[in-house]
Design an enzyme around this catalytic site. Structure first.
Site, mmCIF file in Angstrom:
data_model
loop_
_atom_site.group_PDB
_atom_site.id
_atom_site.type_symbol
_atom_site.label_atom_id
_atom_site.label_comp_id
_atom_site.label_asym_id
_atom_site.label_seq_id
_atom_site.Cartn_x
_atom_site.Cartn_y
_atom_site.Cartn_z
ATOM 1 N N CYS A 68 0.801 -1.118 0.269
ATOM 2 C CA CYS A 68 0.176 -0.086 -0.148
ATOM 3 C C CYS A 68 0.883 1.383 -0.201
ATOM 4 C CB CYS A 68 -0.984 0.325 1.202
ATOM 5 S SG CYS A 68 -1.843 -1.865 1.371
ATOM 6 N N CYS A 71 1.229 3.599 2.869
ATOM 7 C CA CYS A 71 1.429 3.492 4.249
ATOM 8 C C CYS A 71 3.247 2.761 4.818
ATOM 9 C CB CYS A 71 1.005 1.670 4.623
ATOM 10 S SG CYS A 71 0.728 0.858 6.126
HETATM 11 N N1 SAM Z 1 -2.305 -3.601 7.701
HETATM 12 C C1 SAM Z 1 -3.926 -3.926 7.853
HETATM 13 C C2 SAM Z 1 -5.437 -3.839 6.691
HETATM 14 O O1 SAM Z 1 -4.620 -2.753 5.974
HETATM 15 O O2 SAM Z 1 -6.043 -4.321 6.548
HETATM 16 C C3 SAM Z 1 -4.574 -3.219 9.002
HETATM 17 C C4 SAM Z 1 -3.870 -1.451 9.281
HETATM 18 S S1 SAM Z 1 -4.063 -0.649 8.121
HETATM 19 C C5 SAM Z 1 -2.670 0.235 8.912
HETATM 20 C C6 SAM Z 1 -5.489 0.458 8.280
HETATM 21 C C7 SAM Z 1 -5.631 1.594 7.290
HETATM 22 O O3 SAM Z 1 -5.272 2.656 7.873
HETATM 23 C C8 SAM Z 1 -5.452 1.220 6.106
HETATM 24 O O4 SAM Z 1 -6.353 0.902 5.048
HETATM 25 C C9 SAM Z 1 -6.091 3.468 5.544
HETATM 26 O O5 SAM Z 1 -6.715 3.780 5.305
HETATM 27 C C10 SAM Z 1 -4.931 3.805 6.877
HETATM 28 N N2 SAM Z 1 -4.217 4.236 6.771
HETATM 29 C C11 SAM Z 1 -2.502 3.530 6.263
HETATM 30 N N3 SAM Z 1 -1.615 4.390 6.193
HETATM 31 C C12 SAM Z 1 -2.769 5.454 6.234
HETATM 32 C C13 SAM Z 1 -1.629 7.087 6.275
HETATM 33 N N4 SAM Z 1 -0.470 7.203 5.629
HETATM 34 N N5 SAM Z 1 -2.918 8.340 5.893
HETATM 35 C C14 SAM Z 1 -4.156 7.716 6.145
HETATM 36 N N6 SAM Z 1 -4.118 6.837 5.903
HETATM 37 C C15 SAM Z 1 -3.608 5.368 6.947
HETATM 38 FE FE1 SF4 Z 2 -1.428 -2.602 3.607
HETATM 39 FE FE2 SF4 Z 2 0.066 -0.809 5.477
HETATM 40 FE FE3 SF4 Z 2 -2.412 -2.015 6.030
HETATM 41 FE FE4 SF4 Z 2 0.184 -3.238 5.468
HETATM 42 S S1 SF4 Z 2 0.059 -2.132 7.681
HETATM 43 S S2 SF4 Z 2 -1.625 -3.697 5.117
HETATM 44 S S3 SF4 Z 2 1.061 -2.245 4.397
HETATM 45 S S4 SF4 Z 2 -2.577 -0.456 5.293
#
Ligand code: SAM
Ligand code: SF4
Ligand code: DTB
Length: 357
Positions: A68, A71
């Site tokens: 992603c 992220c």
């Molecule tokens: N790893 C799991 C997943 O992605 O399904 C759960 C944790 S993930 C960090 C949850 C959400 O955080 C992501 O789907 C995204 O929408 C949000 N997120 C992650 N990084 C971000 C960022 N830099 N700015 C805004 N939202 C963010």
């Molecule tokens: Fe994607 Fe970050 Fe969630 Fe991993 S932790 S699945 S890189 S949003």
């Protein structure tokens, strides 16, 4: 008088068949018309001065196999993040106690996983049941879930599962290659089948077009019933991710998207989610007027900063906003000033004065 739960709005009033053109038209209304429409609907379904507060904890940090592009936790990018394996239950309880003491009603635990393994499941189940036993609502975001994993979490007492669509189906391929949009919808279906509540939304400011914002909202509103919670994140640009240098989102576009989410999914909580560190008080006030009625509260999101709890308490006090109680709200007709029910929020403001604010 009949008590209405938050989600007891007449179901036939809710639409699941919005078209992208209709939603683009809403996004382009004159701002005052859009805000009026959204705020009017907001108060038909909710106390407009109550905001639900959730606190986040990262229970497993970094080294995620997914790519992603937004992220900081993806192993594909060098963000200098301090990685951490699944944390011990004692740490989770201590953080949940602190969140509860400062006034949060929901505790959300997030893991940087593609999906949980069979080995992880008993540990996260233990976290859910212990946090739930403290009297907090529970939420988790652990990546993709199978039907049986969703059932196990539901049986453990997990109230909400967060799994975001993130963006439109059209723009999605620009952001993530390691899992598909269909995978995400499948997980949401497993969550729905298990009886847990769905928390699903997305991120704005990733270089998407207005039509992508509309299309993402169309996909969210297609879910039947609507997700109970819709987080609208503003991208937090983290150094080392491919999105580090992306152009800033126009703050009014964020407000517009919140207002349109409120109009399309009027009985859902819309969360002004990540990105509040880069929003001023006036922008947040406008977001609450546009229909946002949930925030993440506490100085950390998962890995990035969020406003200090004390700053949020002061903002709430300045705006006359109180934290939402846990279960039911009285019927809309009862929200007259004289009989406006007192929420269990005194501790929340007392905490402000203890901190010398
Ligand atoms: N790893 C799991 C997943 O992605 O399904 C759960 C944790 S993930 C960090 C949850 C959400 O955080 C992501 O789907 C995204 O929408 C949000 N997120 C992650 N990084 C971000 C960022 N830099 N700015 C805004 N939202 C963010
Ligand atoms: Fe994607 Fe970050 Fe969630 Fe991993 S932790 S699945 S890189 S949003
Ligand atoms: C959601 O929509 N936003 C939260 C939560 N769900 C898990 C996460 C925001 C993460 C922001 C970047 C970080 O702190 O790592």
């Amino acid at each position: 008088m009949t008590q209405h739960t938050l989600h007891s709005a007449p179901v036939d009033a809710l639409r699941h068949d919005w078209t992208v053109d209709e939603v683009v038209a809403l996004l382009n209304l004159p701002m005052n018309d859009l805000l009026f429409k959204a705020a009017s609907l907001h108060r038909q379904y909710f106390d407009p001065n109550a905001v639900q507060i959730s606190t986040l904890l990262s229970i497993k940090t970094g080294s995620c196999p997914e790519d992603c592009k937004y992220c900081p936790q993806s192993a594909h990018y060098q963000t200098g993040l301090q990685k951490e394996k699944l944390i011990a239950i004692e740490k989770v309880i201590a953080q949940a106690e602190a969140a509860m003491a400062s006034g949060a009603t929901r505790f959300c635990m997030g893991a940087a996983w593609r999906s949980p393994t069979d080995r992880d499941m008993p540990l996260v189940v233990d976290m859910v049941s212990k946090v739930k036993a403290m009297g907090l609502e529970t939420c988790m975001t652990l990546g993709m879930l199978s039907d049986s994993q969703a059932e196990t979490l539901a049986e453990a007492g997990l109230d909400y599962y967060n799994h975001n669509l993130d963006t439109s189906p059209e723009f999605y391929g620009e952001i993530i290659s390691t899992r598909t949009y269909a995978d995400r919808l499948e997980t949401l279906q497993s969550v729905r089948n298990s009886g847990m509540k769905i928390c699903s939304g997305g991120i704005l400011g990733m270089g998407e077009q207005e039509s992508d914002r509309a299309s993402m909202l169309v996909e969210l509103a297609k879910l039947t019933p609507h997700p109970e919670s819709v987080p609208v994140n503003m991208l937090v640009k983290v150094a080392g991710t491919p999105m580090e240098q992306i152009e800033d989102l126009d703050p009014f576009d964020m407000i517009r998207a919140i207002a349109v989410a409120r109009i399309m999914m009027p009985s859902s909580h819309v969360r002004l989610s990540a990105g509040r560190e880069n929003m001023n008080d006036e922008m947040q006030a406008m977001a609450f007027f546009a229909g946002a009625n949930s925030i993440f509260y506490g100085e950390k999101l998962l890995t990035t900063n969020n406003p200090e709890a004390n700053t949020d308490r002061q903002l709430f006090q300045r705006l006359g906003i109180h934290p939402e109680g846990r279960d039911t709200v009285p019927p809309v007709s009862a929200w007259a000033p004289d009989n406006c029910p007192k929420r269990p929020h005194q501790d929340f403001y007392d905490a402000t004065s203890k901190l010398g604010a």
